[in-house]
Design an enzyme around this catalytic site. Structure first.
Site, PDB file in Angstrom:
ATOM      1  N   VAL A  88       0.837  -1.209   0.000  1.00 32.36           N
ATOM      2  CA  VAL A  88       0.000   0.000   0.000  1.00 32.36           C
ATOM      3  C   VAL A  88       0.874   1.261   0.000  1.00 32.36           C
ATOM      4  CG1 VAL A  88      -1.999  -1.127   1.050  1.00 32.36           C
ATOM      5  CG2 VAL A  88      -0.241  -0.144   2.540  1.00 32.36           C
ATOM      6  N   HIS A 104      -4.242  -4.426  -3.007  1.00 31.92           N
ATOM      7  CA  HIS A 104      -4.685  -4.303  -1.613  1.00 31.92           C
ATOM      8  C   HIS A 104      -4.925  -2.861  -1.206  1.00 31.92           C
ATOM      9  CE1 HIS A 104      -2.856  -8.493  -0.485  1.00 31.92           C
ATOM     10  NE2 HIS A 104      -3.935  -8.583  -1.249  1.00 31.92           N
ATOM     11  N   CYS A 112     -14.683   6.219   0.375  1.00 37.58           N
ATOM     12  CA  CYS A 112     -15.932   6.696   0.973  1.00 37.58           C
ATOM     13  C   CYS A 112     -16.950   5.558   1.018  1.00 37.58           C
ATOM     14  CB  CYS A 112     -16.500   7.852   0.133  1.00 37.58           C
ATOM     15  SG  CYS A 112     -18.058   8.479   0.793  1.00 37.58           S
ATOM     16  N   GLY A 171       9.466 -10.656  -3.107  1.00 38.91           N
ATOM     17  CA  GLY A 171       9.293 -10.179  -1.731  1.00 38.91           C
ATOM     18  C   GLY A 171       7.945 -10.460  -1.126  1.00 38.91           C
ATOM     19  N   THR A 172       7.411 -11.666  -1.393  1.00 44.42           N
ATOM     20  CA  THR A 172       6.140 -12.009  -0.766  1.00 44.42           C
ATOM     21  C   THR A 172       6.201 -13.421  -0.209  1.00 44.42           C
ATOM     22  OG1 THR A 172       3.736 -12.203  -1.065  1.00 44.42           O
ATOM     23  CG2 THR A 172       5.110 -12.702  -2.983  1.00 44.42           C
ATOM     24  N   ALA A 215      16.223  -7.968  -1.953  1.00 42.32           N
ATOM     25  CA  ALA A 215      15.631  -7.482  -3.218  1.00 42.32           C
ATOM     26  C   ALA A 215      16.475  -6.387  -3.851  1.00 42.32           C
ATOM     27  CB  ALA A 215      14.218  -6.961  -2.948  1.00 42.32           C
TER      28      ALA A 215
HETATM   29  N1  APR Z   1      14.368  -8.687   0.168  1.00 42.30           N
HETATM   30  C1  APR Z   1      13.546  -9.624  -0.383  1.00 42.30           C
HETATM   31  N2  APR Z   1      12.590 -10.286   0.312  1.00 42.30           N
HETATM   32  C2  APR Z   1      12.466  -9.970   1.624  1.00 42.30           C
HETATM   33  C3  APR Z   1      13.284  -9.014   2.262  1.00 42.30           C
HETATM   34  C4  APR Z   1      14.264  -8.361   1.475  1.00 42.30           C
HETATM   35  N3  APR Z   1      15.091  -7.431   2.000  1.00 42.30           N
HETATM   36  N4  APR Z   1      12.911  -8.947   3.569  1.00 42.30           N
HETATM   37  C5  APR Z   1      11.906  -9.834   3.729  1.00 42.30           C
HETATM   38  N5  APR Z   1      11.629 -10.451   2.562  1.00 42.30           N
HETATM   39  C6  APR Z   1      10.608 -11.466   2.280  1.00 42.30           C
HETATM   40  C7  APR Z   1      10.322 -12.401   3.435  1.00 42.30           C
HETATM   41  O1  APR Z   1      11.179 -13.534   3.373  1.00 42.30           O
HETATM   42  C8  APR Z   1       8.867 -12.791   3.177  1.00 42.30           C
HETATM   43  O2  APR Z   1       8.801 -13.941   2.337  1.00 42.30           O
HETATM   44  O3  APR Z   1       9.405 -10.782   2.038  1.00 42.30           O
HETATM   45  C9  APR Z   1       8.283 -11.595   2.423  1.00 42.30           C
HETATM   46  C10 APR Z   1       7.347 -10.748   3.263  1.00 42.30           C
HETATM   47  O4  APR Z   1       6.234 -11.553   3.556  1.00 42.30           O
HETATM   48  P1  APR Z   1       5.008 -10.901   4.341  1.00 42.30           P
HETATM   49  O5  APR Z   1       5.528 -10.142   5.524  1.00 42.30           O
HETATM   50  O6  APR Z   1       4.000 -11.985   4.536  1.00 42.30           O
HETATM   51  O7  APR Z   1       4.429  -9.780   3.334  1.00 42.30           O
HETATM   52  P2  APR Z   1       3.484 -10.041   2.091  1.00 42.30           P
HETATM   53  O8  APR Z   1       3.783 -11.360   1.441  1.00 42.30           O
HETATM   54  O9  APR Z   1       3.567  -8.827   1.244  1.00 42.30           O
HETATM   55  O10 APR Z   1       2.022 -10.101   2.766  1.00 42.30           O
HETATM   56  C11 APR Z   1       0.929 -10.215   1.884  1.00 42.30           C
HETATM   57  O11 APR Z   1      -0.583  -9.966   3.754  1.00 42.30           O
HETATM   58  O12 APR Z   1      -1.075  -8.921   5.720  1.00 42.30           O
HETATM   59  C12 APR Z   1      -1.379  -8.966   4.382  1.00 42.30           C
HETATM   60  O13 APR Z   1      -2.261  -7.239   3.092  1.00 42.30           O
HETATM   61  C13 APR Z   1      -1.086  -7.653   3.712  1.00 42.30           C
HETATM   62  O14 APR Z   1      -0.271  -7.262   1.483  1.00 42.30           O
HETATM   63  C14 APR Z   1      -0.043  -7.998   2.675  1.00 42.30           C
HETATM   64  C15 APR Z   1      -0.249  -9.481   2.464  1.00 42.30           C
END
Ligand code: APR
Length: 236
Positions: A88, A104, A112, A171-172, A215
Site C-alpha cells: 500500500v 490491496h 468513501c 518479496g512475498t 531485493a
Molecule cells: N528482500 C527480499 N525479500 C524480503 C526481504 C528483502 N530485503 N525482507 C523480507 N523479505 C521477504 C520475506 O522472506 C517474506 O517472504 O518478504 C516476504 C514478506 O512476507 P510478508 O511479511 O508476509 O508480506 P506479504 O507477502 O507482502 O504479505 C501479503 O498480507 O497482511 C497482508 O495485506 C497484507 O499485502 C499484505 C499481504
C-alpha cells in the site's frame, strides 16, 4: 509480457516493516484489530491512528524507493511489464514505474463508504472528514483492502496472469490469497515462473526457479540480465 507481483519484502530495505518476518507488523499489532472490517467497526479511532502513523512515516522523507523499485522501472521502459503490488506504499510510483496496480489498496487514498469514491489522501484521516467526491462527512476509511474483503482489479489481474510469458514474484511470503494463487494461473497457461525473495517462500514449489537474497541486490541483477539478453537498455 512480464507479470511482476510484489510484496512487503521489496520495500523492506526502504525502511518499511514486512508483516510476517520476525518483528514484523503482525507481531506489533493484531490483524483483527487493525486490518478487518470488524476491527474498524469496533474501534475506528484505533484503526484511523494505525494508518495515519504509516501514512505519515511513508511521507516523512526517511522512506525512499530502493534499487529494486528502480530496476523494475528500468525494465518497464523497454519491456511490457504488468506490475501488481500487494503493498500500500507508493514506492513503485516514486521509483519510476509507469503503471502500478495496488490490489490491496493504497495508504495515500481514502475510500468513501457512502459513495464508493477513492480519493487521494495524504494527511491524517478521521471520522469527521468529508468525502472530496460526494461531500458527505463520517464515511471515509483507509483505502486498504482488509482481510475478508475483495482485492481490487482481480478480473484484469487474472487475465494478465493468463497471458503473461513470465511471472515473477518478488518479496512475498505467498501466505495470502488470491495474490498467492496467481502464479498457478500463469503456470497453467504456460508461463515461466521465477521467485525473487530473501529466502524460499511457502509457495516456492510453484516456481521454476528462485533468486534468493535482498531485493535491492537480486532484482537489479535479474532485471539487468533480462535487459542485456533482450539487447535493450532500460534507457532506450
Ligand atoms: N528482500 C527480499 N525479500 C524480503 C526481504 C528483502 N530485503 N525482507 C523480507 N523479505 C521477504 C520475506 O522472506 C517474506 O517472504 O518478504 C516476504 C514478506 O512476507 P510478508 O511479511 O508476509 O508480506 P506479504 O507477502 O507482502 O504479505 C501479503 O498480507 O497482511 C497482508 O495485506 C497484507 O499485502 C499484505 C499481504
Amino acid at each position: 509480457m512480464i507479470f511482476v507481483l510484489t510484496g512487503a519484502g521489496i520495500s523492506r530495505e526502504s525502511g518499511i516493516d514486512t508483516f510476517r518476518d520476525k518483528g514484523g507488523l503482525w507481531e506489533q499489532v493484531r490483524v483483527e484489530d487493525v486490518a478487518t472490517p470488524e476491527g474498524f467497526a469496533r474501534d475506528p479511532a484505533r484503526v484511523y491512528e494505525f494508518y495515519d502513523k504509516r501514512r505519515r512515516e511513508l511521507q516523512s522523507g526517511a522512506i525512499r524507493p530502493n534499487p529494486a523499485h528502480a530496476a523494475l522501472a528500468r525494465l518497464a521502459r523497454s519491456r511490457e511489464v504488468f506490475l501488481v503490488t500487494q503493498n500500500v506504499d507508493d514506492l513503485h510510483e516514486r521509483g519510476g514505474s509507469p503503471a502500478v496496480m495496488h490490489m490491496h489498496g493504497e495508504l495515500l487514498s481514502a475510500l468513501c463508504s457512502k459513495c464508493g469514491a477513492r480519493s487521494r489522501w495524504t494527511g491524517d484521516l478521521g471520522a469527521k472528514d468529508a468525502c472530496p467526491a460526494c461531500g458527505a462527512a463520517g464515511g471515509l476509511r483507509p483505502d486498504v483492502v482488509w482481510f475478508g474483503e475483495t482485492p481490487y482489479f482481480m478480473e484484469e489481474i487474472a487475465r494478465a496472469a493468463e497471458r503473461c510469458d513470465l511471472f515473477v514474484s518478488i518479496g512475498t511470503s505467498g501466505a495470502v490469497y488470491p495474490a498467492a494463487g496467481l502464479v498457478k494461473i500463469a503456470r497453467a497457461n504456460g508461463a515461466g515462473t521465477l521467485e525473487i525473495n530473501l529466502e524460499p517462500s511457502q509457495n516456492a514449489a510453484f516456481f521454476d526457479g528462485g533468486l534468493y537474497g535482498p531485493a535491492s541486490a537480486k532484482v537489479p541483477e535479474w532485471a539487468d540480465r533480462v535487459l542485456r539478453e533482450s539487447g535493450a537498455s532500460g534507457d532506450q
